[in-house]
Design a protein around this motif. Structure first.
Motif, PDB file in Angstrom:
ATOM      1  N   PHE A  34     -83.170 -11.539  22.224  1.00  0.00           N
ATOM      2  CA  PHE A  34     -84.408 -12.064  21.631  1.00  0.00           C
ATOM      3  C   PHE A  34     -84.580 -13.510  22.086  1.00  0.00           C
ATOM      4  CE2 PHE A  34     -82.837  -8.639  19.064  1.00  0.00           C
ATOM      5  CZ  PHE A  34     -83.981  -7.880  18.839  1.00  0.00           C
ATOM      6  N   ASP A  35     -85.679 -13.775  22.764  1.00  0.00           N
ATOM      7  CA  ASP A  35     -85.910 -15.110  23.320  1.00  0.00           C
ATOM      8  C   ASP A  35     -86.925 -15.904  22.493  1.00  0.00           C
ATOM      9  OD1 ASP A  35     -84.387 -14.086  25.348  1.00  0.00           O
ATOM     10  OD2 ASP A  35     -85.866 -14.374  26.938  1.00  0.00           O
ATOM     11  N   ASP A  36     -86.817 -17.198  22.603  1.00  0.00           N
ATOM     12  CA  ASP A  36     -87.828 -18.171  22.147  1.00  0.00           C
ATOM     13  C   ASP A  36     -87.752 -18.582  20.678  1.00  0.00           C
ATOM     14  OD1 ASP A  36     -88.595 -17.874  24.738  1.00  0.00           O
ATOM     15  OD2 ASP A  36     -90.653 -17.208  24.330  1.00  0.00           O
ATOM     16  N   GLY A  37     -86.870 -17.968  19.877  1.00  0.00           N
ATOM     17  CA  GLY A  37     -86.707 -18.408  18.496  1.00  0.00           C
ATOM     18  C   GLY A  37     -85.769 -19.599  18.471  1.00  0.00           C
ATOM     19  N   ASN A  85     -78.488 -20.314  25.315  1.00  0.00           N
ATOM     20  CA  ASN A  85     -79.308 -21.499  25.566  1.00  0.00           C
ATOM     21  C   ASN A  85     -80.563 -21.107  26.366  1.00  0.00           C
ATOM     22  OD1 ASN A  85     -80.170 -24.047  26.537  1.00  0.00           O
ATOM     23  ND2 ASN A  85     -78.058 -24.811  26.497  1.00  0.00           N
ATOM     24  N   HIS A  86     -81.715 -21.571  25.900  1.00  0.00           N
ATOM     25  CA  HIS A  86     -82.996 -21.235  26.567  1.00  0.00           C
ATOM     26  C   HIS A  86     -83.764 -22.538  26.846  1.00  0.00           C
ATOM     27  CE1 HIS A  86     -85.764 -18.114  27.787  1.00  0.00           C
ATOM     28  NE2 HIS A  86     -86.679 -18.369  26.878  1.00  0.00           N
ATOM     29  N   THR A  87     -83.016 -23.588  27.140  1.00  0.00           N
ATOM     30  CA  THR A  87     -83.466 -24.985  27.304  1.00  0.00           C
ATOM     31  C   THR A  87     -84.004 -25.558  25.976  1.00  0.00           C
ATOM     32  OG1 THR A  87     -85.819 -24.763  27.963  1.00  0.00           O
ATOM     33  CG2 THR A  87     -84.159 -24.506  29.709  1.00  0.00           C
ATOM     34  N   ASN A  89     -86.974 -27.328  25.676  1.00  0.00           N
ATOM     35  CA  ASN A  89     -88.448 -27.293  25.613  1.00  0.00           C
ATOM     36  C   ASN A  89     -89.056 -26.127  26.381  1.00  0.00           C
ATOM     37  OD1 ASN A  89     -87.760 -30.581  25.700  1.00  0.00           O
ATOM     38  ND2 ASN A  89     -89.198 -29.931  24.130  1.00  0.00           N
ATOM     39  N   HIS A  90     -88.286 -25.069  26.572  1.00  0.00           N
ATOM     40  CA  HIS A  90     -88.791 -23.893  27.293  1.00  0.00           C
ATOM     41  C   HIS A  90     -89.345 -24.281  28.666  1.00  0.00           C
ATOM     42  CE1 HIS A  90     -90.702 -19.871  27.736  1.00  0.00           C
ATOM     43  NE2 HIS A  90     -89.658 -19.528  27.030  1.00  0.00           N
ATOM     44  N   LEU A  91     -88.482 -24.905  29.444  1.00  0.00           N
ATOM     45  CA  LEU A  91     -88.923 -25.422  30.749  1.00  0.00           C
ATOM     46  C   LEU A  91     -88.990 -24.325  31.808  1.00  0.00           C
ATOM     47  CD1 LEU A  91     -86.844 -28.725  31.076  1.00  0.00           C
ATOM     48  CD2 LEU A  91     -89.169 -28.426  30.185  1.00  0.00           C
ATOM     49  N   PRO A 126     -82.894 -18.439  31.728  1.00  0.00           N
ATOM     50  CA  PRO A 126     -83.978 -19.330  32.138  1.00  0.00           C
ATOM     51  C   PRO A 126     -85.321 -18.857  31.581  1.00  0.00           C
ATOM     52  CG  PRO A 126     -83.270 -17.920  33.965  1.00  0.00           C
ATOM     53  CD  PRO A 126     -82.343 -17.644  32.831  1.00  0.00           C
ATOM     54  N   PRO A 127     -86.068 -19.755  30.933  1.00  0.00           N
ATOM     55  CA  PRO A 127     -87.418 -19.387  30.500  1.00  0.00           C
ATOM     56  C   PRO A 127     -88.235 -18.846  31.677  1.00  0.00           C
ATOM     57  CG  PRO A 127     -86.787 -21.471  29.503  1.00  0.00           C
ATOM     58  CD  PRO A 127     -85.703 -21.110  30.473  1.00  0.00           C
ATOM     59  N   TYR A 128     -89.018 -17.829  31.450  1.00  0.00           N
ATOM     60  CA  TYR A 128     -89.851 -17.144  32.456  1.00  0.00           C
ATOM     61  C   TYR A 128     -88.999 -16.483  33.561  1.00  0.00           C
ATOM     62  CZ  TYR A 128     -92.851 -20.728  30.398  1.00  0.00           C
ATOM     63  OH  TYR A 128     -93.470 -21.568  29.513  1.00  0.00           O
TER      64      TYR A 128
HETATM   65 ZN   LIG Z   1     -88.681 -17.751  26.808  1.00  0.00          ZN
END
Ligand SMILES: [Zn+2]
Length: 213
Positions: A34-37, A85-87, A89-91, A126-128
């Protein structure tokens, strides 16, 4: 037109073999991610659904969300899930100089470490899915495993229906698959529909759900 693959093609896994795309196909195990939380409402829903099926998962957290909602981050860990870790600031790695990218990631590492202590395993997504070769090299050198995926639910895609989102997973999953969902406001409606179905159907088929360690 779709700009992504629901199922990651074999050639990509071979070309980018430094990254983890799936796990052993010998066991009936699935790795939900699950990403982004973490965010209170959506992440709590996910935690409840996972608990109903005694499922473990991995949460790739945005550092800024950990900062804003430490209590929900702590709950993820308390419930025995893995975190990555997903950075901060979602870089987008392709658009970010490597030095800033690494600094931003280490800012999140510090927050994770504070909560998780010595148990800290270094997982990065990595985001995206966009990361430069040099950024990946630096993270690998620091002991990170870079976790990509095998199957996308596409819960982030406005043009995908919630039914399709569940089907994407149910049709493409196999032993050892790493599956991507998002515990975000944007994906909420699809996630709330698809996750309970995916958990119920795959449990029925004899799969178990593991966190990445
Ligand atoms: Zn993401």
């Amino acid at each position: 037109m779709r700009f992504y693959f629901i199922k990651t093609p074999r050639i990509i896994k071979i070309l980018f073999s430094r990254y983890t795309w799936c796990f052993s196909s010998r066991k009936n195990e699935i790795y939900l991610t699950f990403d982004d939380g973490p965010i209170p409402e959506v992440t709590k829903f996910v935690l409840n659904e996972l608990e109903k099926h005694k499922a473990k998962a991995t949460f790739f957290c945005i550092g800024d969300n950990i900062r804003k909602y430490p209590f929900i981050f702590e709950k993820i860990i308390k419930n025995g899930h893995s975190v990555g870790n997903h950075t901060f600031n979602h870089l987008n790695g392709w658009k970010t100089p490597s030095e800033s990218y690494l600094k931003n990631t280490l800012k999140t590492e510090a927050l994770i470490h504070k909560t998780q202590g010595k148990k800290n395993i270094k997982l990065f997504r990595p985001p995206y899915g966009k990361i430069k070769h040099s950024q990946a090299s630096q993270l690998l050198k620091k002991g990170y495993k870079i976790i990509m995926w095998d199957v996308l639910s596409a819960d982030f895609d406005k043009t995908t229906t919630k039914e399709q989102c569940a089907q994407n997973v149910l049709q493409k999953v196999k032993n050892g698959s790493i599956i991507v969902f998002h515990d975000s406001i944007k994906a909420k409606e699809k996630l709330y529909y698809a996750l309970p179905i995916v958990l119920a159907e795959l449990s029925k088929k004899g799969y178990s759900f593991k966190g990445i360690i």
